[in-house]
Design an enzyme around this catalytic site. Sequence first.
Site, PDB file in Angstrom:
ATOM      1  N   ASP A   1      -4.757  -9.365  -8.835  1.00 40.35           N
ATOM      2  CA  ASP A   1      -4.923  -8.466 -10.032  1.00 40.35           C
ATOM      3  C   ASP A   1      -3.657  -7.565 -10.256  1.00 40.35           C
ATOM      4  OD1 ASP A   1      -4.898  -6.893  -7.397  1.00 40.35           O
ATOM      5  OD2 ASP A   1      -6.935  -6.290  -7.607  1.00 40.35           O
TER       6      ASP A   1
ATOM      7  N   GLU B   1     -11.722   1.228 -10.577  1.00 39.85           N
ATOM      8  CA  GLU B   1     -11.360   0.564 -11.967  1.00 39.85           C
ATOM      9  C   GLU B   1     -12.387   0.282 -13.018  1.00 39.85           C
ATOM     10  OE1 GLU B   1     -11.154  -0.614  -8.653  1.00 39.85           O
ATOM     11  OE2 GLU B   1      -9.007  -0.982  -8.414  1.00 39.85           O
TER      12      GLU B   1
ATOM     13  N   GLU C   1       0.834  -1.186  -0.135  1.00 36.84           N
ATOM     14  CA  GLU C   1      -0.044  -0.028   0.034  1.00 36.84           C
ATOM     15  C   GLU C   1       0.814   1.270   0.048  1.00 36.84           C
ATOM     16  OE1 GLU C   1      -3.251   0.153  -0.836  1.00 36.84           O
ATOM     17  OE2 GLU C   1      -3.888  -1.896  -0.225  1.00 36.84           O
TER      18      GLU C   1
ATOM     19  N   ARG D   1       1.032   3.844  -3.303  1.00 38.00           N
ATOM     20  CA  ARG D   1       0.419   5.088  -3.208  1.00 38.00           C
ATOM     21  C   ARG D   1       1.805   6.086  -2.899  1.00 38.00           C
ATOM     22  NH1 ARG D   1      -5.146   4.361  -0.216  1.00 38.00           N
ATOM     23  NH2 ARG D   1      -5.272   2.107  -0.570  1.00 38.00           N
TER      24      ARG D   1
END
Length: 463
Positions: free
Chosen positions: A254, A370, A127, A131
């Site tokens: 993903d 998405e 994360e 980011r």
Amino acid sequence: MRSSFLYLIAFIVSMSNTAALVAQTTISPSQTPESAQSIEKLEMAELVRAEFLHAWNGYKTYAWGYDALKPLSKQGHNWYKQSLLMTPVDAFDTMILMDLTEEASETKELIFAKLNFDVDMEVQNFEVSIRIFAGLLSAYELDGDKRFLVLAEDMAKRLMKAFNSPTGMPYRYVNLKTGATSGPISNPAEIGTYLVEYGILSKHTGNPIYYQTAMKAMTALYSFRSSLNLTAEGINVETGEITNPVSHISGCIDSYLEYMLKGAILFNDSTLQSMWTPTIEAVNNYLADQKPNGLWYGQAEMYTGERISTTYGALDAFFAGTLAMHGDLKRAADLQQSNYLMWMLHGIEPESMNYSTMEVENGSYILRPENFESAYYLYQYTHDEKYLEMGKSMFENLITYCRTDLAFAALKDVRTKEKRDYMESFFFAETLKYAYLLFDESGKLDFNKVIFNTEAHPYRRIE
Ligand code: DMJ
């Protein structure tokens, strides 16, 4: 890896120019003719920009300096004991692309005054990487201020300690000060979503170690695929033991798939290309599921390919964009149609649903990007106006159901539309950016000249 290393050397030389991406990339007017549609695009882009400002002003007023704003209780919130400025760093490049000069300059000041990584706290490698580290890198490319690169490299050096496992696959958590790691049971997304950023850092610093580290993790992970070339959802980074043999394209897997393709393109890497070809073939053979109501991707057992479940959700929607980037426009268009169907089922997409029955399984919506992302990709590749229409309807729904008096809020359940006290930084970094870029005609960013990281931070492609 060897081909990529040579390529790195070449691009390190060629990319020493840190001039702003905005200055380098233009869309020629002939590609975007003036038409009634263009005028509506301008209005839509203005609307998205205005909504960005609305949400940003909420963050500024009630949560300045915190990681995120809680939009219902109107207070700031930090992920860890000290703020890492998640929202400002994640949002910065969207401000640049939207020409929000004043906001960008205040944010830049805040980042250089406050951002400090020398803190004794454990963070989630994935994360923080996609980011903060990634946001600082794109800030550097767009703004040109070297201090962004210094901060990005400082962060990367700390996060790199997470890769000190027997296999080279990273632990899930790392202490920013001590380098202590934890969390050996991980998943492909948290193991294989580093190559784009680490490669870009190698390019700008001239140090190949970053690219090599991320590549080692990626190839180790790939070696633990099944004989059908399917990837497991759960894996132990110390031993390679499969802890969950379910395969799919959804959360936990993903962005590993996304980075295999993006890495192959961005770094012209033949090793990654040779991994991607059998992987996408297996994904289409065993996970794709053509139903009367459209094309979907579900879950299968990695060793047998047997269908386990027919769950699809907001996160899966990224895959239409990936298929388009791969060049499979037929499947991409079909899947985007399904994405839109999912969105329209309740006027906002659910976190997950059963595509066989169209029953919602997890009704929450946390302002995910998405569906907008894939509409943007499909529009870029096809120029088919139906993707503009999809984007327009989805954005209008977002305003209707998620807007608050001071920002935007997640939904507890898309069926009841009850709001939740939560606004993720990726709403600024991704959702609003992709919605804006879908309609934007300013020519500030040329889709063909960038690759987005999984959090929508754009990096210049290597020419
Ligand atoms: C983002 O943090 C990234 O796009 C990640 O790859 C998946 N989830 C969120 C957005 O939904």
